[in-house]
Design a protein around this motif. Structure first.
Motif, short mmCIF file in Angstrom:
data_model
loop_
_atom_site.label_atom_id
_atom_site.label_comp_id
_atom_site.label_asym_id
_atom_site.label_seq_id
_atom_site.Cartn_x
_atom_site.Cartn_y
_atom_site.Cartn_z
N LEU A 105 0.83 -1.21 0.00
CA LEU A 105 0.00 0.00 0.00
C LEU A 105 0.86 1.25 0.00
CD1 LEU A 105 -2.78 -0.99 2.57
CD2 LEU A 105 -2.59 -1.57 0.15
N ASP A 106 1.78 1.35 0.94
CA ASP A 106 2.56 2.58 1.10
C ASP A 106 3.55 2.78 -0.03
OD1 ASP A 106 1.20 2.78 3.46
OD2 ASP A 106 2.86 2.16 4.73
N THR A 107 4.27 1.72 -0.42
CA THR A 107 5.34 1.86 -1.39
C THR A 107 4.84 1.83 -2.82
OG1 THR A 107 6.96 0.86 0.11
CG2 THR A 107 7.47 0.81 -2.23
N PHE A 108 3.86 0.98 -3.12
CA PHE A 108 3.46 0.80 -4.51
C PHE A 108 2.20 1.57 -4.89
CE2 PHE A 108 6.33 -2.66 -3.72
CZ PHE A 108 7.04 -2.77 -4.91
N PHE A 109 1.23 1.67 -3.97
CA PHE A 109 -0.03 2.34 -4.30
C PHE A 109 -0.44 3.25 -3.16
CE2 PHE A 109 0.07 -1.88 -6.30
CZ PHE A 109 0.14 -1.48 -7.64
N PRO A 110 0.29 4.36 -2.96
CA PRO A 110 0.03 5.23 -1.80
C PRO A 110 -1.30 5.96 -1.89
CG PRO A 110 1.63 6.23 -3.29
CD PRO A 110 1.39 4.86 -3.81
N LEU A 138 14.28 0.29 2.34
CA LEU A 138 15.51 -0.49 2.40
C LEU A 138 15.33 -1.90 1.87
CD1 LEU A 138 17.18 0.58 5.78
CD2 LEU A 138 18.05 0.94 3.47
N LEU A 139 14.18 -2.54 2.18
CA LEU A 139 13.92 -3.87 1.65
C LEU A 139 13.84 -3.85 0.13
CD1 LEU A 139 11.22 -5.26 4.15
CD2 LEU A 139 13.57 -6.09 3.86
N LEU A 140 13.14 -2.85 -0.40
CA LEU A 140 13.02 -2.74 -1.86
C LEU A 140 14.38 -2.45 -2.49
CD1 LEU A 140 11.09 -2.68 -4.28
CD2 LEU A 140 10.81 -0.23 -3.90
N GLU A 141 15.12 -1.54 -1.89
CA GLU A 141 16.45 -1.17 -2.41
C GLU A 141 17.39 -2.37 -2.35
OE1 GLU A 141 19.97 0.79 -3.54
OE2 GLU A 141 17.86 1.38 -3.80
N HIS A 168 10.70 11.37 -0.94
CA HIS A 168 12.04 11.92 -1.25
C HIS A 168 12.55 12.80 -0.12
CE1 HIS A 168 11.16 11.40 -5.84
NE2 HIS A 168 11.32 10.26 -5.20
N ARG A 169 11.61 13.50 0.52
CA ARG A 169 12.02 14.41 1.60
C ARG A 169 12.29 13.66 2.91
NH1 ARG A 169 7.81 17.14 1.49
NH2 ARG A 169 6.69 16.29 3.29
N GLU A 170 11.44 12.68 3.23
CA GLU A 170 11.50 12.02 4.54
C GLU A 170 12.30 10.71 4.55
OE1 GLU A 170 10.32 13.37 7.23
OE2 GLU A 170 9.35 15.08 6.26
N VAL A 171 12.43 10.05 3.39
CA VAL A 171 13.05 8.72 3.39
C VAL A 171 14.26 8.67 2.46
CG1 VAL A 171 12.66 6.25 3.00
CG2 VAL A 171 10.82 7.66 3.95
N ASP A 172 14.03 8.73 1.14
CA ASP A 172 15.16 8.62 0.20
C ASP A 172 14.71 9.15 -1.16
OD1 ASP A 172 16.99 7.18 -1.88
OD2 ASP A 172 17.95 6.78 0.05
N ARG A 173 15.60 9.83 -1.84
CA ARG A 173 15.27 10.41 -3.13
C ARG A 173 15.16 9.37 -4.25
NH1 ARG A 173 14.62 15.46 -3.25
NH2 ARG A 173 14.51 15.41 -5.53
N GLY A 174 15.57 8.16 -3.97
CA GLY A 174 15.47 7.12 -4.99
C GLY A 174 14.16 6.36 -4.97
N TRP A 175 13.21 6.78 -4.13
CA TRP A 175 11.98 6.00 -3.95
C TRP A 175 11.20 5.82 -5.25
CZ3 TRP A 175 6.79 7.48 -4.62
CH2 TRP A 175 5.84 6.54 -4.18
N LYS A 203 12.05 6.13 -8.39
CA LYS A 203 12.77 5.37 -9.42
C LYS A 203 12.74 3.88 -9.09
CE LYS A 203 17.35 4.93 -11.52
NZ LYS A 203 18.76 5.42 -11.52
N ARG A 204 13.00 3.52 -7.84
CA ARG A 204 13.01 2.11 -7.44
C ARG A 204 11.60 1.52 -7.54
NH1 ARG A 204 17.66 -0.41 -8.27
NH2 ARG A 204 19.26 -0.05 -6.67
N ARG A 205 10.59 2.27 -7.16
CA ARG A 205 9.21 1.78 -7.26
C ARG A 205 8.88 1.47 -8.72
NH1 ARG A 205 4.66 4.08 -9.07
NH2 ARG A 205 2.67 3.23 -8.30
N ALA A 206 9.22 2.37 -9.62
CA ALA A 206 8.94 2.16 -11.04
C ALA A 206 9.70 0.94 -11.57
CB ALA A 206 9.31 3.41 -11.83
N GLN A 207 10.95 0.76 -11.13
CA GLN A 207 11.73 -0.39 -11.57
C GLN A 207 11.08 -1.70 -11.12
OE1 GLN A 207 15.74 -0.55 -10.05
NE2 GLN A 207 16.27 -2.40 -11.21
#
Length: 598
Positions: A221-226, A523-526, A449-456, A458-462
């Motif tokens: 829910l949070d990472t893929f379909f917020p 981190l798990l996704l990364e 990007h502001r609270e966790v990581d700027r790569g969120w 890009k990694r979600r789309a990948q």
């Protein structure tokens, strides 16, 4: 006392009763029969009114009295809501149980809020006599529970000059805590509670754009379909796919201030489980009982069908009330399909023209009006508040093209589609990443990007691209077998399997994995995608995919979600380094082989 006009019953058709009652208004509440059953006027023709009654009309006869109450279906809003369990028309079930036992007798209607309990009221320090106050102005506060401060507000549509406000002290709901003089000179006595019609949205100063995602602790829910706070979401799925479990996880773990759960027409055993389990749950944010920021509206499938139709309006009105205090509220409606079925039954008894699958022509507009009461708003005196609305849909046979699901899909912003195939495969939560979508990804990305990581983003789309490629390759495998795939393609299948097992699957019963913080989610996704990237590079160098699949680090990678909790971020990052070193060792080994080859 309100003046009442009496009349009599002319005709009875199930919960639909025709009465002769001069002076009655549309949407006004009435009492019918010797049992004094509550109902609501839904149609008028001269002095004859069509009433939908909220209880069974068995043994009620034509000729029995009918009485108007002078107000529409309304709810009581004040201290004592939190921690309570109400039925579909805000009757307190615990109080009814103490009075009448397990079965709810017809005609019983105790007040929703306790009139005898005293609450300690603390007035606002900056309020003085002759201050101009209006709807939404904060008069003071009451500590409703250890978790929730109940802010006492001037009721909407009330304004004038403050005459006096009560000093700090203990007051019952019926005692006056402030008096004001309106422009017309009328003296208004304000109490700790007020009433509000459930079918009329409560006013606000300004509607705002959502800017922060609702964090549920569920990775898919949070990472893929917020879903943003103040957003509209739906959880459609067939029987047994896990809709109720998804909603209970959201209720328990979401970072909302207030949670309202409306069980609308669901099976009695499911609602009993909810009513039994919620009071025992601990709030993960405060460590206190979860019921200290939760209230439940229970209307099971064997309760009167018309009360089912009213129940979601009761829930959304209470949600707007706490929103006006500046709180972020989550309303879970389970399920809107049962609510729509109640509309269909009432429309049929009224002989209204049916359209798609027997539903009334106004189904889409009623759904839209309900979901539009969600949103983030600026309140009159308490800053910002929000109502996030999440409704489940139960399409017959899992057919998402049926009217309720298809209309809901056009209205909401986030669609969490449950799959019977995934549920049968014991993949929970059984949310289908192909059919699900979120219109809030762009806004949510700013927060991530502001609270966790700027790569969120890009990694979600990948990850979604790998899952989409996996769906294509799986069809080829089903036709001709895995031998037809290249090593690179088989590594795509392995990468998708790692994402499914290591990120998308999440056990509600695992004490470690039931909740996953945003930092751990990323981190798990990364970690999995970094391993996938390393493996793809090695395959290009000629490393057999079978050798990569047999690496011990992959089995541990699938179990990381349950091995490290949300506080063990450093340990998780250390394992990431170990995994990458294992792939570097293989790279070095193959480089050494190439040098030694003749």
């Amino acid at each position: 006392m309100k003046q009442t006009t009496t009349g009599h019953i002319k005709e009875i058709n199930g919960p639909i009763v025709t009465i002769h009652l001069p002076g009655v208004s549309a949407s006004e509440q009435v009492r019918v029969g010797k049992l004094k059953l509550y109902g609501e006027v839904i149609a008028l023709q001269g002095d004859e009114a069509t009433v939908q009654v909220y209880e069974s009309t068995e043994m009620v006869r034509p000729g029995e009295p009918a009485e108007r109450l002078g107000q529409p279906l309304s709810v009581e809003l004040g201290p004592g809501l939190i921690g309570s369990i109400f039925d579909g028309v805000q009757r307190p079930l615990e109080k009814i149980f103490l009075q009448a036992g397990d079965m709810i007798p017809r005609g019983i209607s105790p007040p929703a809020l306790d009139r005898e309990r005293c609450w300690r009221f603390t007035p606002e320090k900056n309020l003085e006599s002759n201050n101009l106050i209006s709807g939404g102005t904060r008069l003071g506060s009451v500590q409703e529970s250890e978790t929730v401060e109940h802010r006492i507000l001037v009721p909407p549509e009330v304004s004038g000059k403050l005459i006096e406000i009560a000093p700090e002290g203990e007051y019952t709901l019926e005692e006056t805590i402030a008096r004001l003089r309106t422009e017309s000179g009328e003296i208004k006595h304000l109490k700790l509670y007020h009433r509000w019609p459930v079918r009329r949205p409560r006013p606000y100063t300004q509607r705002l754009h959502g800017s922060e995602p609702l964090i549920t602790g569920q990775r898919i829910l949070d990472t893929f379909f917020p879903l943003l706070k103040g957003g509209k979401g739906a959880v459609p799925g067939p029987f047994g796919a896990g809709k109720t479990v998804v909603q209970q996880q959201i209720a328990r773990w979401s970072n909302a201030d207030i949670v309202i759960y409306v069980g609308c027409g669901e099976r009695g055993n499911e609602l009993v489980d909810v009513l039994d389990s919620f009071p025992k749950l601990q709030d993960p944010y405060s460590g206190r009982p979860l019921m200290e920021r939760t209230l439940l509206v229970a209307n099971t499938s064997n309760m009167p069908v018309v009360a089912r139709e009213a129940s979601i309006y009761v829930g959304i009105t209470i949600a707007e009330y706490y929103r006006d205090m500046g709180y972020d509220v989550v309303l879970l409606a389970d399920s809107t399909s049962r609510w729509a079925e109640a509309l269909r039954e009432v429309a049929g008894r009224l002989a209204q023209m049916p359209v798609e699958e027997g539903y009334p022509a106004y189904l889409a507009s009623r759904l839209a009006a309900f979901y539009e009461r969600a949103g983030q708003v600026e309140t009159a005196d308490c800053g910002q508040g929000s109502v996030t609305l999440i409704g489940t849909v139960s399409p017959p046979g899992g057919d998402f093209s049926e009217p309720v699901t298809s209309h809901t899909k056009e209205i909401i912003q986030t669609f969490w589609a449950l799959s019977k195939e995934l549920a049968d495969a014991r993949h929970y939560p059984a949310i289908d990443w192909v059919d699900s979508f979120s219109a809030d990804v762009g806004v949510a990305a700013e927060w991530w990007h502001r609270e966790v990581d700027r790569g969120w983003q890009k990694r979600r789309a990948q990850a979604l691209a790998i899952l989409a490629r996996d769906a294509e390759l799986s069809r080829i495998v089903n036709l001709v077998g895995p031998e037809a795939l290249s090593s690179a393609q088989r590594w795509v299948l392995e990468g998708a399997s790692l994402i499914k097992d290591g990120v998308l699957q999440q056990s509600a019963l695992d004490p470690v994995d039931t909740f996953c913080s945003p930092k751990k989610q990323f981190l798990l996704l990364e970690l999995i995608l970094s391993v996938y990237d390393q493996g793809a590079e090695l395959i290009e160098l000629g490393v057999p995919v079978e050798e990569l699949r047999e690496m011990p680090v992959l089995s541990r990678l699938r179990r990381c979600k349950a091995l490290y909790d949300s506080q063990q971020i450093d340990e998780l990052m250390a394992f990431r380094q170990q995994a990458l070193e294992a792939f570097s060792a293989i790279r070095s080994e193959y480089a050494q082989r190439e040098k030694s080859a003749p």
